[in-house]
Design a protein around this motif. Structure first.
Motif, PDB file in Angstrom:
ATOM      1  N   LEU A   5     -36.075  -0.110 -65.959  1.00 52.89           N
ATOM      2  CA  LEU A   5     -35.316   0.892 -66.710  1.00 52.89           C
ATOM      3  C   LEU A   5     -34.659   1.825 -65.708  1.00 52.89           C
ATOM      4  O   LEU A   5     -35.186   2.040 -64.606  1.00 52.89           O
ATOM      5  N   ARG A   6     -33.540   2.402 -66.095  1.00 55.47           N
ATOM      6  CA  ARG A   6     -32.920   3.456 -65.285  1.00 55.47           C
ATOM      7  C   ARG A   6     -32.789   4.703 -66.134  1.00 55.47           C
ATOM      8  O   ARG A   6     -32.110   4.696 -67.166  1.00 55.47           O
ATOM      9  N   LEU A   7     -33.435   5.741 -65.687  1.00 50.49           N
ATOM     10  CA  LEU A   7     -33.338   7.034 -66.345  1.00 50.49           C
ATOM     11  C   LEU A   7     -32.209   7.836 -65.715  1.00 50.49           C
ATOM     12  O   LEU A   7     -31.975   7.757 -64.507  1.00 50.49           O
ATOM     13  N   SER A   8     -31.526   8.613 -66.546  1.00 49.48           N
ATOM     14  CA  SER A   8     -30.478   9.512 -66.077  1.00 49.48           C
ATOM     15  C   SER A   8     -30.791  10.934 -66.536  1.00 49.48           C
ATOM     16  O   SER A   8     -31.417  11.137 -67.578  1.00 49.48           O
ATOM     17  N   CYS A   9     -30.338  11.884 -65.778  1.00 49.42           N
ATOM     18  CA  CYS A   9     -30.502  13.289 -66.141  1.00 49.42           C
ATOM     19  C   CYS A   9     -29.222  14.021 -65.759  1.00 49.42           C
ATOM     20  O   CYS A   9     -28.880  14.102 -64.575  1.00 49.42           O
ATOM     21  N   VAL A  10     -28.527  14.523 -66.763  1.00 48.30           N
ATOM     22  CA  VAL A  10     -27.290  15.258 -66.542  1.00 48.30           C
ATOM     23  C   VAL A  10     -27.579  16.756 -66.580  1.00 48.30           C
ATOM     24  O   VAL A  10     -28.249  17.247 -67.496  1.00 48.30           O
ATOM     25  N   VAL A  11     -27.060  17.463 -65.594  1.00 48.46           N
ATOM     26  CA  VAL A  11     -27.275  18.909 -65.488  1.00 48.46           C
ATOM     27  C   VAL A  11     -25.973  19.633 -65.816  1.00 48.46           C
ATOM     28  O   VAL A  11     -24.916  19.292 -65.277  1.00 48.46           O
ATOM     29  N   SER A  12     -26.042  20.629 -66.674  1.00 49.68           N
ATOM     30  CA  SER A  12     -24.864  21.418 -67.013  1.00 49.68           C
ATOM     31  C   SER A  12     -25.180  22.907 -66.879  1.00 49.68           C
ATOM     32  O   SER A  12     -26.343  23.309 -66.962  1.00 49.68           O
ATOM     33  N   ASN A  18     -22.889  15.345 -61.591  1.00 52.07           N
ATOM     34  CA  ASN A  18     -23.993  16.258 -61.940  1.00 52.07           C
ATOM     35  C   ASN A  18     -25.184  15.501 -62.520  1.00 52.07           C
ATOM     36  O   ASN A  18     -25.844  15.970 -63.464  1.00 52.07           O
ATOM     37  N   THR A  19     -25.479  14.365 -61.932  1.00 51.08           N
ATOM     38  CA  THR A  19     -26.491  13.473 -62.495  1.00 51.08           C
ATOM     39  C   THR A  19     -27.477  13.009 -61.435  1.00 51.08           C
ATOM     40  O   THR A  19     -27.079  12.681 -60.303  1.00 51.08           O
ATOM     41  N   VAL A  20     -28.739  12.969 -61.828  1.00 48.09           N
ATOM     42  CA  VAL A  20     -29.782  12.373 -61.005  1.00 48.09           C
ATOM     43  C   VAL A  20     -30.343  11.176 -61.770  1.00 48.09           C
ATOM     44  O   VAL A  20     -30.419  11.190 -63.003  1.00 48.09           O
ATOM     45  N   TYR A  21     -30.694  10.132 -61.020  1.00 50.21           N
ATOM     46  CA  TYR A  21     -31.173   8.896 -61.618  1.00 50.21           C
ATOM     47  C   TYR A  21     -32.593   8.582 -61.134  1.00 50.21           C
ATOM     48  O   TYR A  21     -32.996   8.980 -60.039  1.00 50.21           O
ATOM     49  N   LEU A  22     -33.298   7.821 -61.957  1.00 53.02           N
ATOM     50  CA  LEU A  22     -34.563   7.242 -61.524  1.00 53.02           C
ATOM     51  C   LEU A  22     -34.552   5.777 -61.933  1.00 53.02           C
ATOM     52  O   LEU A  22     -34.670   5.453 -63.111  1.00 53.02           O
ATOM     53  N   GLN A  23     -34.336   4.911 -60.933  1.00 48.20           N
ATOM     54  CA  GLN A  23     -34.383   3.475 -61.165  1.00 48.20           C
ATOM     55  C   GLN A  23     -35.829   3.039 -61.074  1.00 48.20           C
ATOM     56  O   GLN A  23     -36.486   3.259 -60.041  1.00 48.20           O
ATOM     57  N   MET A  24     -36.329   2.420 -62.143  1.00 48.15           N
ATOM     58  CA  MET A  24     -37.734   2.022 -62.191  1.00 48.15           C
ATOM     59  C   MET A  24     -37.812   0.504 -62.330  1.00 48.15           C
ATOM     60  O   MET A  24     -37.372  -0.050 -63.344  1.00 48.15           O
ATOM     61  N   ASP A  25     -38.335  -0.147 -61.331  1.00 48.94           N
ATOM     62  CA  ASP A  25     -38.478  -1.604 -61.311  1.00 48.94           C
ATOM     63  C   ASP A  25     -39.952  -1.981 -61.291  1.00 48.94           C
ATOM     64  O   ASP A  25     -40.818  -1.150 -60.984  1.00 48.94           O
ATOM     65  N   SER A  26     -40.229  -3.235 -61.615  1.00 46.81           N
ATOM     66  CA  SER A  26     -41.612  -3.743 -61.610  1.00 46.81           C
ATOM     67  C   SER A  26     -42.544  -2.805 -62.382  1.00 46.81           C
ATOM     68  O   SER A  26     -43.626  -2.441 -61.907  1.00 46.81           O
TER      69      SER A  26
END
Length: 123
Positions: free
Chosen positions: A18-25, A78-86
């Motif tokens: 899964l890839r989580l995204s977080c947008v900051v405003s 303005n985005t940070v991601y968390l790529q989650m594998d396995s």
């Protein structure tokens, strides 16, 4: 007012991604260190990963996710991601992103928090 909004959570089988995204405003994203935390049912909120404010930021990870998760940021979005594998069943939790001016930290000493996005990993 600074706001963080996570997305990308869901249900996935063990071994999936899964890839989580977080947008900051509402703030100056490029000045914030960013962190991801998670909270499993009945447990406290724990640090998962963090990245410094630079575009090619330094990163830090919880030992149990190192090599499986990757934090990154795109200051133009303005985005940070968390790529989650396995993914493993023990990764099941609500995942929160957080922001703070200055240096990154493993503690919960962040100024701004999102509402969280749930991740469920089935065995």
């Amino acid at each position: 007012q600074v706001q963080l909004e996570e997305s990308g959570g869901g249900l996935v089988e063990a071994g999936g991604s899964l890839r989580l995204s977080c947008v900051v405003s509402g703030g100056i994203f490029s000045t914030y260190a960013m962190g991801w935390f998670r909270q499993a049912p009945g447990k406290g909120r724990e640090f998962v990963a963090a990245i410094t404010s630079d575009s090619d930021g330094m990163t830090s990870y919880l030992h149990s996710v190192e090599g499986r998760f990757t934090i990154s940021r795109d200051n133009s979005k303005n985005t940070v991601y968390l790529q989650m594998d396995s993914l493993k069943p023990e990764d099941t939790a609500v995942y929160f992103c957080a922001a703070r001016p200055g240096y990154m930290t493993h503690t919960r000493d962040y100024d701004y928090w999102g509402q969280g996005t749930p991740v469920t990993v089935s065995s």
